[in-house]
Each structure stands twice: as C-alpha cells, then as structure tokens.
Design a protein around this motif. Structure first.
Motif, short mmCIF file in Angstrom:
data_model
loop_
_atom_site.label_atom_id
_atom_site.label_comp_id
_atom_site.label_asym_id
_atom_site.label_seq_id
_atom_site.Cartn_x
_atom_site.Cartn_y
_atom_site.Cartn_z
N THR A 1 11.50 -2.18 24.00
CA THR A 1 10.83 -3.49 23.97
C THR A 1 10.13 -3.75 25.31
O THR A 1 9.04 -4.32 25.33
N GLY A 2 10.73 -3.29 26.42
CA GLY A 2 10.06 -3.45 27.72
C GLY A 2 8.72 -2.73 27.72
O GLY A 2 7.70 -3.28 28.16
N PHE B 1 6.24 -4.65 25.58
CA PHE B 1 5.70 -5.81 26.30
C PHE B 1 4.69 -5.36 27.36
O PHE B 1 3.63 -5.96 27.50
N ARG B 2 5.03 -4.31 28.12
CA ARG B 2 4.11 -3.87 29.18
C ARG B 2 2.79 -3.39 28.60
O ARG B 2 1.73 -3.60 29.19
N TYR C 1 7.59 -14.13 31.80
CA TYR C 1 9.02 -13.83 31.67
C TYR C 1 9.35 -12.49 32.34
O TYR C 1 10.36 -12.37 33.03
N LEU C 2 8.50 -11.49 32.12
CA LEU C 2 8.75 -10.20 32.77
C LEU C 2 8.67 -10.34 34.28
O LEU C 2 9.51 -9.81 35.01
N GLY D 1 11.79 -11.78 35.53
CA GLY D 1 13.03 -11.10 35.15
C GLY D 1 13.83 -11.88 34.13
O GLY D 1 15.02 -11.65 33.95
N ASP D 2 13.16 -12.80 33.45
CA ASP D 2 13.82 -13.56 32.38
C ASP D 2 13.57 -12.91 31.03
O ASP D 2 12.62 -12.14 30.88
N VAL E 1 12.17 -12.66 27.39
CA VAL E 1 11.09 -13.22 26.58
C VAL E 1 11.77 -13.92 25.40
O VAL E 1 12.76 -13.40 24.87
N PHE F 1 16.67 -3.54 23.20
CA PHE F 1 16.85 -4.50 22.11
C PHE F 1 18.01 -4.02 21.24
O PHE F 1 18.05 -2.83 20.94
N ARG G 1 19.19 -7.69 23.14
CA ARG G 1 19.62 -8.03 24.49
C ARG G 1 20.50 -9.28 24.50
O ARG G 1 20.98 -9.67 25.56
N GLN H 1 19.88 -11.88 19.14
CA GLN H 1 19.01 -10.76 18.75
C GLN H 1 19.78 -9.74 17.91
O GLN H 1 19.23 -9.13 17.00
N ARG I 1 8.58 -0.68 40.19
CA ARG I 1 7.81 -1.31 39.11
C ARG I 1 7.47 -2.75 39.51
O ARG I 1 8.10 -3.29 40.43
N ASP J 1 8.23 -5.58 38.36
CA ASP J 1 9.35 -6.53 38.38
C ASP J 1 10.56 -5.96 39.14
O ASP J 1 11.68 -6.37 38.92
N ARG K 1 17.70 -9.96 37.11
CA ARG K 1 17.80 -9.19 35.86
C ARG K 1 19.23 -8.70 35.62
O ARG K 1 19.71 -8.65 34.49
P1 AMP Z 1 13.09 -3.31 30.38
O1 AMP Z 1 11.91 -2.40 30.45
O2 AMP Z 1 13.98 -3.05 29.21
O3 AMP Z 1 13.85 -3.38 31.68
O4 AMP Z 1 12.51 -4.78 30.12
C1 AMP Z 1 11.65 -5.39 31.05
C2 AMP Z 1 11.50 -6.88 30.74
O5 AMP Z 1 10.98 -7.05 29.41
C3 AMP Z 1 12.80 -7.68 30.74
O6 AMP Z 1 13.17 -8.09 32.05
C4 AMP Z 1 12.41 -8.87 29.87
O7 AMP Z 1 11.56 -9.77 30.57
C5 AMP Z 1 11.55 -8.20 28.80
N1 AMP Z 1 12.36 -7.73 27.63
C6 AMP Z 1 12.57 -6.45 27.24
N2 AMP Z 1 13.33 -6.40 26.13
C7 AMP Z 1 13.61 -7.69 25.81
C8 AMP Z 1 14.37 -8.31 24.78
N3 AMP Z 1 15.02 -7.59 23.84
N4 AMP Z 1 14.44 -9.66 24.76
C9 AMP Z 1 13.79 -10.40 25.68
N5 AMP Z 1 13.07 -9.89 26.70
C10 AMP Z 1 12.98 -8.54 26.77
#
Ligand code: AMP
Length: 181
Positions: free
Chosen positions: A31-32, A35-36, A52-53, A56-57, A59, A86, A88, A92, A129, A131, A140
């Motif tokens: 999921t990260g 989002f990216r 949110y990213l 570090g909150d 989404v 996911f 998280r 969810q 990265r 964040d 985080r």
């Molecule tokens: P990650 O790459 O898994 O470290 O995710 C980076 C950022 O993406 C997290 O700090 C959140 O802001 C967002 N994110 C990733 N997965 C989720 C999720 N399942 N629910 C909410 N936010 C998420």
C-alpha cells in the motif's frame, strides 16, 4: 497463496516481499508503494494521501480500503498475493475479511517480521526516503505500536514469526521456510 506481511517500518518487509513475490509467483502488493505511485503521478488519490505520508500518519481507511480492494481484484492476483503494509489497523483487518469473504477466499498466513526498534531507526535513517526524517520515523514507530501491533494478537492463529535481523538472503531463507511450514 495469500499472505499478510507484518512488521514495523524499516524491518525489510518491502525488500523481502519483492524477493518472495518472485520465488512464489504471486504479486507483491504494497500500500505504501501504491500511495507513492499515486503521489508521483499527482492523481486525486495521491493528492489526498500525500499529507498523511509526509507526517507519518495513516491514510484514512476510507481511501486505503478501496484502493486495496481494486488492486486485489486484478487478474494477476488469481493465485494469491503478498500484502505488505495492509492491514495496518484492526478496522482494516475487518475490511479485508469482508473483501476475502466476498471472493470466497481466505488468508493462508501472516508473516511477522520481528526486529529491534533501534535497528529499524538506524536502517530508516540510512535509506533516506522522503518520510524518513528522524521525527517522522519515531512517529511511524509509535503509530505501528499503537495501531498495527495489535494485529499480531488479532491474527494469532495465523502468525508465523521470523527473525528479521540478518543478511537479505538469510532472512529470505527464514521467510520461505515459514511460508512453506
Ligand atoms: P510503508 O511504505 O508501508 O512504510 O507506508 C508508507 C506510508 O503510507 C505510511 O506511513 C502511511 O502514511 C501510508 N500507508 C501505507 N499503508 C497504509 C495503510 N494500510 N493504511 C493507512 N496508511 C497507509
């Protein structure tokens, strides 16, 4: 084969999931990364998610769950997938149960990456990265402890824990044996 990969940020989940995806022949769904990619393409979802990213909150689940639902309904997931990042939160996890039930599928297991917090802080500071600023990293980790770690109890019967400290290849060996256990 449907696995969820759990572990704190910086535990190496993304690196291992990419290798395991190749070995096991199922897609790695992060999921990260999703989002990216949205942020990189400045989509509406990316614009909503960015703040949110950056902080570090998490989404909001209203955005996240639909994105996952769409992704795991794509044809390349017919043999399964590795979900990285996911669910998280417990909410969810409930949403995932609903999605799985609708498609008549279930999880085979949850791979939990165990690692010391000081190690992950050092690793994240080194990878740089967007964040990965120290203040955001600590936030985080707190979010992980508060929101995500309870999933280890929630999924107790499905959890297979591996020691995530070591060379990439060593950790892959442990992960593969846990998946095939
Ligand atoms: P990650 O790459 O898994 O470290 O995710 C980076 C950022 O993406 C997290 O700090 C959140 O802001 C967002 N994110 C990733 N997965 C989720 C999720 N399942 N629910 C909410 N936010 C998420």
């Amino acid at each position: 084969m449907r696995f969820v990969i759990l572990g704190p940020p910086g535990a190496g989940k993304g690196t291992q999931a990419a290798v395991l995806s190749n070995r096991l022949g199922v897609p790695h769904i992060s999921t990260g990364d999703l989002f990216r990619a949205h942020i990189g393409q400045s989509t509406q979802l990316g614009i909503q998610a960015q703040k949110y990213l950056d902080a570090g909150d998490l989404v909001p689940s209203s955005i996240t769950v639909d994105m996952v639902k769409d992704r795991i309904s794509e044809p390349d997931t017919s043999a399964g997938y590795l979900l990285d990042g996911f669910p998280r939160t417990i909410d969810q996890a409930h949403a995932l149960e609903k999605i799985l039930a609708e498609s008549g599928t279930r999880l085979d297991g949850v791979l939990s990456f165990a690692i010391d917090e000081n190690v992950v802080i050092a690793r994240m500071l080194a990878r740089g990265r967007a964040d990965d600023d120290e203040h955001v990293i600590r936030h985080r980790l707190r979010v992980y402890q508060d929101e995500t770690a309870p999933l280890l109890t929630y999924y107790h019967g499905l959890v297979r824990t591996i020691d995530a400290l070591g060379e990439v290849g060593e950790v892959t060996t442990r992960a593969l044996s846990a998946v095939n256990r």
